[in-house]
Design a protein around this motif. Structure first.
Motif, PDB file in Angstrom:
ATOM      1  N   ARG A  95       0.206  -1.521  -2.593  1.00 44.81           N
ATOM      2  CA  ARG A  95       0.094  -0.353  -3.255  1.00 44.81           C
ATOM      3  C   ARG A  95       0.186  -0.447  -4.754  1.00 44.81           C
ATOM      4  O   ARG A  95      -0.687   0.151  -5.626  1.00 44.81           O
ATOM      5  N   TRP A 121      -0.787   9.672  -3.945  1.00 40.47           N
ATOM      6  CA  TRP A 121       0.372  10.236  -4.687  1.00 40.47           C
ATOM      7  C   TRP A 121      -0.315  10.388  -5.943  1.00 40.47           C
ATOM      8  O   TRP A 121      -1.352  10.061  -6.686  1.00 40.47           O
ATOM      9  N   LEU A 155       3.792   2.839 -12.901  1.00 38.65           N
ATOM     10  CA  LEU A 155       4.131   1.876 -11.846  1.00 38.65           C
ATOM     11  C   LEU A 155       5.644   1.879 -12.129  1.00 38.65           C
ATOM     12  O   LEU A 155       6.377   2.008 -11.067  1.00 38.65           O
ATOM     13  N   TRP A 173      -2.911   0.056  -7.324  1.00 43.48           N
ATOM     14  CA  TRP A 173      -2.667   1.005  -8.661  1.00 43.48           C
ATOM     15  C   TRP A 173      -2.907   0.333  -9.992  1.00 43.48           C
ATOM     16  O   TRP A 173      -3.657   0.907 -10.753  1.00 43.48           O
ATOM     17  N   ARG A 193       7.471   5.030 -10.935  1.00 43.60           N
ATOM     18  CA  ARG A 193       7.598   5.184  -9.464  1.00 43.60           C
ATOM     19  C   ARG A 193       8.184   4.095  -8.704  1.00 43.60           C
ATOM     20  O   ARG A 193       8.925   4.315  -7.675  1.00 43.60           O
ATOM     21  N   ARG A 241      -0.854   2.368 -17.100  1.00 43.94           N
ATOM     22  CA  ARG A 241      -0.743   2.097 -15.601  1.00 43.94           C
ATOM     23  C   ARG A 241       0.442   1.280 -15.188  1.00 43.94           C
ATOM     24  O   ARG A 241       1.213   1.882 -14.289  1.00 43.94           O
ATOM     25  N   GLU A 286       0.405  10.651 -10.053  1.00 42.55           N
ATOM     26  CA  GLU A 286       1.500  10.244 -10.960  1.00 42.55           C
ATOM     27  C   GLU A 286       1.977  11.161 -11.871  1.00 42.55           C
ATOM     28  O   GLU A 286       3.173  11.112 -12.351  1.00 42.55           O
ATOM     29  N   GLU A 307       6.880  13.313  -5.902  1.00 44.13           N
ATOM     30  CA  GLU A 307       6.835  12.430  -4.526  1.00 44.13           C
ATOM     31  C   GLU A 307       7.486  13.689  -3.680  1.00 44.13           C
ATOM     32  O   GLU A 307       8.376  14.395  -3.854  1.00 44.13           O
ATOM     33  N   GLU A 365      -5.646   3.914  -9.034  1.00 40.14           N
ATOM     34  CA  GLU A 365      -5.764   5.094  -8.095  1.00 40.14           C
ATOM     35  C   GLU A 365      -4.265   4.573  -6.898  1.00 40.14           C
ATOM     36  O   GLU A 365      -4.139   3.219  -6.561  1.00 40.14           O
ATOM     37  N   TRP A 366      -3.725   5.518  -6.323  1.00 35.81           N
ATOM     38  CA  TRP A 366      -2.703   5.147  -5.601  1.00 35.81           C
ATOM     39  C   TRP A 366      -3.262   5.367  -4.040  1.00 35.81           C
ATOM     40  O   TRP A 366      -3.881   6.334  -3.524  1.00 35.81           O
ATOM     41  N   THR A 367      -2.919   4.180  -3.011  1.00 33.32           N
ATOM     42  CA  THR A 367      -3.400   4.001  -1.948  1.00 33.32           C
ATOM     43  C   THR A 367      -3.103   5.101  -1.067  1.00 33.32           C
ATOM     44  O   THR A 367      -3.595   5.859  -0.128  1.00 33.32           O
ATOM     45  N   ARG A 382       4.273  -1.831  -0.120  1.00 34.70           N
ATOM     46  CA  ARG A 382       4.578  -1.652  -1.465  1.00 34.70           C
ATOM     47  C   ARG A 382       4.099  -2.233  -2.428  1.00 34.70           C
ATOM     48  O   ARG A 382       3.508  -2.055  -3.649  1.00 34.70           O
TER      49      ARG A 382
END
Length: 427
Positions: free
Chosen positions: A407, A421, A350, A411, A353, A346, A423, A427, A416-418, A404
């Motif tokens: 979010r 998105w 992160l 994650w 992104r 994870r 991964e 984007e 889980e992306w709020t 941000r």
């Protein structure tokens, strides 16, 4: 048979330190872990008294004493040879700290000050003497005390354990008199001392953090807004959006005055309620690094952890200026069911992104609502058109930084992306 934890020597006790100071921190949690990071940069040595080798600080510190903060002999072993003893929690029995102090150990903050963070009734009484704004309160020694106070404040009652309690534990918000009487009876029967307070109709919660040295030097950080969920801090916005300069000045001055009057040494958080009409009321005190100050690790010139070490060793205090118009901290709270994706994976996604996200993990196993880390998002630099805007544009800017941070923390907790998105996509 001896307790094997107390037979284990401090791992780094015999390492030459060329006169460098050693600070002992009681407690091996995440606050000690992050204080250890600051100690390295300052060229100091941090020793921790930890319950187990798997405690967050014990995983990374070279100098670890295994034992219990409830055991005076363990406290003595941890304190031996150190320049000062300090804390990552307030759970050490006051009588043990007084004993250490009488034996010549420098305890910072001193037990005479720390008691006001340990004992909510003592704190309320002392702050009342000092003229600080506090809610109306009463000691509860019998169920009848709750019934009388309920009538006195029209049912706006909060019940609190006088000692202990954290992240919503030890606090009850009864909706009816019967519920209040039941809670009081159960807790008193269990031997839990209680107080009752008037429930404050608050607009939001704030935190004013201050540091004070034995020399008497004081320093404050910008006042922040704290967002609570399920009784624990979830988000911190620094500085508090929309807080008038005059109100921020009052909060900082109050924190400095309390630190001086109570004899605090080290970092102290003054948790405040802000009412709809702008009144500030003291809720709690914490005399240690505090969750509401984690943003300072990336958003300030001097973090709360470095400042705490400076203060307890009586060094000159550092600059507490913010590095950006806004920094938002979001706690990573364990999900109801831990994701199948490992935490490190994870983190990898992160970083890919959101490369500007500063992630601080505590080395804890995941379980529901447990603080396993936090994320800091530092807004654009001063002078950036987005960061320096006023009015609604600035409010939108703060909201974007907060989104941000939340979010990223969500994650890290849930995989889980709020915003939906993927991964593995683009984007």
């Amino acid at each position: 048979m001896s307790d094997s934890r107390r037979d284990v020597p401090a791992a780094g006790r015999d390492i030459p330190r060329a006169g460098r100071p050693t600070v002992t921190m009681i407690g091996g949690g995440q606050l000690a872990r992050m204080t250890h990071q600051a100690a390295i940069a300052l060229g100091q040595s941090l020793r921790v008294l930890a319950e187990t080798p798997s405690d967050p600080a014990a995983q990374v510190c070279a100098d670890v004493v295994l034992g219990s903060h409830h055991n005076l002999d363990d406290l003595r072993r941890a304190a031996h040879g150190s320049h000062a003893v300090t804390f990552d929690h307030e759970g050490v029995p006051t009588e043990h700290l007084l004993a250490l102090q009488s034996e010549g150990v420098t305890v910072n903050p001193p037990p005479q000050a720390l008691v006001y963070a340990q004992d909510k009734l003592a704190m309320r009484r002392r702050l009342t003497q000092l003229g600080a704004p506090v809610p109306e309160f009463v000691e509860v020694t019998a169920v009848a005390d709750v019934e009388a106070f309920w009538a006195q404040v029209d049912g706006q009652v909060v019940l609190k354990a006088i000692r202990g309690g954290y992240d919503g534990r030890g606090v009850w918000l009864p909706r009816t008199l019967d519920e209040a009487l039941t809670v009081a009876a159960e807790q008193l029967d269990a031997g839990v001392p209680l107080l009752a307070e008037r429930r404050v109709a608050l607009a939001r919660e704030l935190s004013a953090m201050v540091a004070r040295s034995p020399f008497g030097q004081g320093a404050t950080w910008p006042v922040v807004e704290t967002v609570q969920r399920h009784g624990q801090c979830a988000v911190v916005i620094a500085p508090a959006p929309g807080l008038a300069d005059a109100a921020a000045g009052r909060a900082e001055a109050l924190a400095l005055e309390l630190s001086r009057e109570l004899g605090v040494v080290g970092v102290m958080a003054v948790e405040l309620f802000e009412t709809a009409d702008g009144e500030l009321i003291v809720n709690e005190l914490a005399m240690r690094p505090h969750n509401s100050g984690h943003w300072s690790m990336d958003g300030c010139v001097t973090s709360q952890f470095e400042q705490h070490l400076r203060a307890v060793l009586d060094y000159p205090l550092g600059d507490t200026a913010a590095r950006a118009p806004v920094t938002v901290m979001a706690n990573i709270l364990g999900a109801e069911v831990a994701p199948e994706m490992p935490l490190d994976e994870r983190l990898h996604h992160l970083m890919a992104r959101m490369p500007d996200a500063k992630v601080h993990l505590y080395g804890k196993d995941e379980r529901p609502d447990r603080k396993v880390g936090h994320v800091n998002i530092v807004g654009g630099p001063i002078g950036d058109p987005g960061g320096a805007s006023d009015g609604s544009a600035f409010a939108d800017y703060v909201a974007a930084v907060r989104e941000r941070a939340e979010r990223a923390a969500h994650w890290m907790a849930t995989a889980e992306w709020t915003d939906g998105w993927n991964e593995h996509g683009m984007e």
